[in-house]
Motif scaffolding. Structure first.
Motif, PDB file in Angstrom:
ATOM      1  N   GLU A  45      -9.188   8.341  51.308  1.00 31.24           N
ATOM      2  CA  GLU A  45      -8.677   9.272  52.320  1.00 31.24           C
ATOM      3  C   GLU A  45      -9.189  10.668  52.030  1.00 31.24           C
ATOM      4  OE1 GLU A  45      -4.397   9.210  53.646  1.00 31.24           O
ATOM      5  OE2 GLU A  45      -4.386  11.198  52.674  1.00 31.24           O
ATOM      6  N   GLY A  46      -9.531  11.393  53.088  1.00 36.25           N
ATOM      7  CA  GLY A  46      -9.902  12.796  52.977  1.00 36.25           C
ATOM      8  C   GLY A  46      -9.137  13.620  53.999  1.00 36.25           C
ATOM      9  N   VAL A  47      -8.913  14.889  53.662  1.00 38.40           N
ATOM     10  CA  VAL A  47      -8.191  15.795  54.555  1.00 38.40           C
ATOM     11  C   VAL A  47      -9.107  16.968  54.893  1.00 38.40           C
ATOM     12  CG1 VAL A  47      -6.090  17.130  54.936  1.00 38.40           C
ATOM     13  CG2 VAL A  47      -6.046  15.157  53.391  1.00 38.40           C
ATOM     14  N   PRO A  48      -9.816  16.919  56.019  1.00 39.94           N
ATOM     15  CA  PRO A  48     -10.674  18.050  56.398  1.00 39.94           C
ATOM     16  C   PRO A  48      -9.847  19.324  56.539  1.00 39.94           C
ATOM     17  CG  PRO A  48     -11.164  16.117  57.730  1.00 39.94           C
ATOM     18  CD  PRO A  48      -9.894  15.811  56.980  1.00 39.94           C
ATOM     19  N   TYR A  49     -10.372  20.418  55.989  1.00 39.16           N
ATOM     20  CA  TYR A  49      -9.601  21.658  55.909  1.00 39.16           C
ATOM     21  C   TYR A  49     -10.322  22.742  56.700  1.00 39.16           C
ATOM     22  CZ  TYR A  49      -6.311  24.863  53.575  1.00 39.16           C
ATOM     23  OH  TYR A  49      -5.310  25.758  53.289  1.00 39.16           O
ATOM     24  N   PRO A  50      -9.724  23.257  57.773  1.00 36.94           N
ATOM     25  CA  PRO A  50     -10.395  24.289  58.577  1.00 36.94           C
ATOM     26  C   PRO A  50     -10.809  25.517  57.772  1.00 36.94           C
ATOM     27  CG  PRO A  50      -8.516  23.391  59.769  1.00 36.94           C
ATOM     28  CD  PRO A  50      -8.450  22.815  58.374  1.00 36.94           C
ATOM     29  N   ARG A  51     -10.062  25.851  56.714  1.00 34.20           N
ATOM     30  CA  ARG A  51     -10.424  27.005  55.876  1.00 34.20           C
ATOM     31  C   ARG A  51     -11.853  26.884  55.348  1.00 34.20           C
ATOM     32  NH1 ARG A  51     -12.489  29.925  53.032  1.00 34.20           N
ATOM     33  NH2 ARG A  51     -11.731  31.385  51.465  1.00 34.20           N
ATOM     34  N   TYR A  52     -12.338  25.663  55.174  1.00 36.71           N
ATOM     35  CA  TYR A  52     -13.693  25.432  54.674  1.00 36.71           C
ATOM     36  C   TYR A  52     -14.646  24.986  55.787  1.00 36.71           C
ATOM     37  CZ  TYR A  52     -10.963  25.419  50.380  1.00 36.71           C
ATOM     38  OH  TYR A  52     -10.091  25.753  49.369  1.00 36.71           O
ATOM     39  N   GLY A  53     -14.261  25.246  57.033  1.00 36.92           N
ATOM     40  CA  GLY A  53     -15.106  24.894  58.151  1.00 36.92           C
ATOM     41  C   GLY A  53     -15.139  23.413  58.459  1.00 36.92           C
ATOM     42  N   GLU A  54     -14.135  22.673  58.026  1.00 39.10           N
ATOM     43  CA  GLU A  54     -14.102  21.225  58.232  1.00 39.10           C
ATOM     44  C   GLU A  54     -13.194  20.866  59.401  1.00 39.10           C
ATOM     45  OE1 GLU A  54     -14.758  19.328  53.836  1.00 39.10           O
ATOM     46  OE2 GLU A  54     -12.737  20.038  54.306  1.00 39.10           O
ATOM     47  N   SER A  55     -13.452  19.698  59.989  1.00 38.16           N
ATOM     48  CA  SER A  55     -12.626  19.157  61.057  1.00 38.16           C
ATOM     49  C   SER A  55     -12.661  17.643  60.967  1.00 38.16           C
ATOM     50  CB  SER A  55     -13.150  19.597  62.427  1.00 38.16           C
ATOM     51  OG  SER A  55     -14.427  19.016  62.675  1.00 38.16           O
ATOM     52  N   ILE A  56     -11.729  17.004  61.639  1.00 37.10           N
ATOM     53  CA  ILE A  56     -11.729  15.540  61.691  1.00 37.10           C
ATOM     54  C   ILE A  56     -13.039  15.043  62.307  1.00 37.10           C
ATOM     55  CG2 ILE A  56     -10.676  13.536  62.782  1.00 37.10           C
ATOM     56  CD1 ILE A  56      -8.994  14.472  60.511  1.00 37.10           C
ATOM     57  N   ALA A  57     -13.436  15.624  63.423  1.00 38.43           N
ATOM     58  CA  ALA A  57     -14.654  15.183  64.093  1.00 38.43           C
ATOM     59  C   ALA A  57     -15.881  15.381  63.205  1.00 38.43           C
ATOM     60  CB  ALA A  57     -14.832  15.928  65.412  1.00 38.43           C
ATOM     61  N   GLY A  58     -15.939  16.511  62.512  1.00 37.54           N
ATOM     62  CA  GLY A  58     -17.073  16.770  61.637  1.00 37.54           C
ATOM     63  C   GLY A  58     -17.136  15.808  60.468  1.00 37.54           C
ATOM     64  N   ALA A  59     -15.969  15.490  59.898  1.00 39.47           N
ATOM     65  CA  ALA A  59     -15.930  14.547  58.775  1.00 39.47           C
ATOM     66  C   ALA A  59     -16.362  13.158  59.214  1.00 39.47           C
ATOM     67  CB  ALA A  59     -14.528  14.510  58.173  1.00 39.47           C
ATOM     68  N   LEU A  60     -15.873  12.722  60.362  1.00 39.73           N
ATOM     69  CA  LEU A  60     -16.267  11.402  60.859  1.00 39.73           C
ATOM     70  C   LEU A  60     -17.763  11.363  61.161  1.00 39.73           C
ATOM     71  CD1 LEU A  60     -13.240  10.584  63.186  1.00 39.73           C
ATOM     72  CD2 LEU A  60     -13.774   9.511  60.989  1.00 39.73           C
ATOM     73  N   ALA A  61     -18.310  12.462  61.684  1.00 43.52           N
ATOM     74  CA  ALA A  61     -19.743  12.513  61.959  1.00 43.52           C
ATOM     75  C   ALA A  61     -20.552  12.448  60.675  1.00 43.52           C
ATOM     76  CB  ALA A  61     -20.072  13.781  62.745  1.00 43.52           C
ATOM     77  N   ALA A  62     -20.077  13.122  59.619  1.00 40.81           N
ATOM     78  CA  ALA A  62     -20.779  13.096  58.338  1.00 40.81           C
ATOM     79  C   ALA A  62     -20.782  11.697  57.735  1.00 40.81           C
ATOM     80  CB  ALA A  62     -20.134  14.089  57.374  1.00 40.81           C
ATOM     81  N   ILE A  63     -19.675  11.000  57.862  1.00 39.08           N
ATOM     82  CA  ILE A  63     -19.604   9.625  57.360  1.00 39.08           C
ATOM     83  C   ILE A  63     -20.528   8.717  58.169  1.00 39.08           C
ATOM     84  CG2 ILE A  63     -18.078   7.637  57.053  1.00 39.08           C
ATOM     85  CD1 ILE A  63     -15.799   9.751  56.593  1.00 39.08           C
ATOM     86  N   GLU A  64     -20.535   8.908  59.479  1.00 42.39           N
ATOM     87  CA  GLU A  64     -21.403   8.097  60.337  1.00 42.39           C
ATOM     88  C   GLU A  64     -22.871   8.332  59.999  1.00 42.39           C
ATOM     89  OE1 GLU A  64     -22.313   5.186  62.891  1.00 42.39           O
ATOM     90  OE2 GLU A  64     -20.281   5.782  62.294  1.00 42.39           O
ATOM     91  N   ALA A  65     -23.227   9.582  59.681  1.00 50.15           N
ATOM     92  CA  ALA A  65     -24.614   9.881  59.339  1.00 50.15           C
ATOM     93  C   ALA A  65     -25.042   9.187  58.052  1.00 50.15           C
ATOM     94  CB  ALA A  65     -24.791  11.394  59.211  1.00 50.15           C
ATOM     95  N   ALA A  66     -24.090   8.936  57.179  1.00 51.41           N
ATOM     96  CA  ALA A  66     -24.400   8.278  55.908  1.00 51.41           C
ATOM     97  C   ALA A  66     -24.161   6.775  55.956  1.00 51.41           C
ATOM     98  CB  ALA A  66     -23.538   8.895  54.793  1.00 51.41           C
ATOM     99  N   ARG A  67     -23.800   6.256  57.124  1.00 47.76           N
ATOM    100  CA  ARG A  67     -23.420   4.851  57.244  1.00 47.76           C
ATOM    101  C   ARG A  67     -24.496   3.911  56.691  1.00 47.76           C
ATOM    102  NH1 ARG A  67     -20.097   1.447  59.975  1.00 47.76           N
ATOM    103  NH2 ARG A  67     -19.008   3.201  60.973  1.00 47.76           N
TER     104      ARG A  67
END
Length: 329
Positions: A45-67
């Protein structure tokens, strides 16, 4: 090696609002990853944190890119080249640790040559509120071993003193979440010492903490938003006495272990923290907590409902999750 990979967002409503100097949270939004091989599944599990420029959509996209690489058998060490440190890599890294435990028949602690996890005292947070409400919350925590007080610039003296008067026995962490100035850090040192505060966490903005270089505080200061990965330690050692390790910053347990080793080599103390999350985030963090002077893993305690089999809590002490929940067989 061919693996399956599934990633999704999950939302865990909080039992009550969680307030800090940057805002209010009512739902814990997380990314859940499952990696399967030979009929076995590892979870993270990961918790994307807006303070670091993260979002749920961005995290899912990063995982998909590494699929492709993950499905083809990328190792945890490979992830450092494939994905940046952050919540997305944390979810994948911890899922791989869990999968390795299940496929090897050895728990993560066994693989690391460490004893099984036991009961872990954790800080319980008193969220930012009006001082009377903070005092009432603190009175309910008077018997826990460690309290964390969220404060801001409005009236930190009253906030801290009210909580300490309501709960005179526990150790205390004060966390302004980057909201103070250096002048306020200096001015509040005598108060922190008088009230027996054990740790001041990230009082200054991460981009404006150079003023701490060479400063000799009366109470140790911990780097949180300023500390992400092992490579940060050299710059932190002149400013801080403690490093707060969060797996969502290090990119998983692999990076957290490296940061803990680097902090120890630099003579810095270690704290383990987490975002507001489910027990699936907390289970791997307990491994870092076992070597930490301060532990702040009360995230699941804010949830209306945690994942089944997660950590249990009693009077400020966490009991590890049920066998098979994460990292055990």
């Amino acid at each position: 090696m061919l693996r399956t990979l599934a990633a999704q967002s999950d939302a865990f409503p909080l039992a009550r609002p969680f307030r800090i100097s940057r805002g209010v949270k009512t739902v814990a939004d997380v990314v859940t990853v499952e990696i399967g091989h030979d009929g076995l599944t590892g979870r993270g599990e990961g918790v994307p944190y807006p303070r670091y420029g993260e979002s749920i959509a961005g995290a899912l996209a990063a995982i998909e890119a590494a699929r492709g690489a993950i499905a083809a058998g990328a190792t945890r060490e490979d992830l450092a080249e494939i994905m940046p440190a952050g919540a997305a890599r944390n979810a994948v890294d911890c899922a791989l640790w869990d999968l390795e435990a299940k496929t090897s028949g050895q728990s993560v602690t066994d693989r690391l040559g460490r004893p099984p996890l036991g009961a872990t005292p954790t800080a319980i947070t008193v969220g930012l509120d009006d001082p009377a409400a903070m005092g009432a919350a603190a009175r309910a925590l008077a018997r826990v071993p460690l309290i964390k007080i969220k404060v801001d610039r409005s009236d930190p003296e009253t906030q801290i003193r009210t909580v300490r008067n309501a709960a005179p026995a526990p150790r205390v962490i004060v966390d302004p979440n980057e909201s103070w100035t250096f002048a306020e850090v200096e001015r509040l040192q005598p108060l922190l010492a008088e009230l027996r505060i054990d740790l001041l966490e990230q009082p200054l903005p991460a981009d404006d903490d150079d003023a701490l270089a060479g400063f000799a505080p009366l109470v140790p200061i911990a780097a949180d938003e300023s500390a992400h990965v092992a490579g940060d330690v050299g710059a932190l050692a002149e400013k801080y006495q403690v490093v707060n390790i969060k797996l969502d910053k290090t990119g998983g347990l692999t990076g957290a272990l490296a940061l803990a080793d680097a902090a120890a080599a630099a003579g810095l103390g270690v704290m383990t923290g987490s975002m507001i999350s489910s027990s699936l985030s907390i289970a791997p963090a307990l491994i870092i907590a076992a070597r930490s002077a301060f532990v702040d893993l009360d995230g699941p305690l804010w949830l209306a409902n945690d994942r089944p089999g997660g950590v249990e809590h009693g009077t400020g002490v966490l009991t590890p999750p049920a066998r098979g929940f994460w990292g055990t067989v």
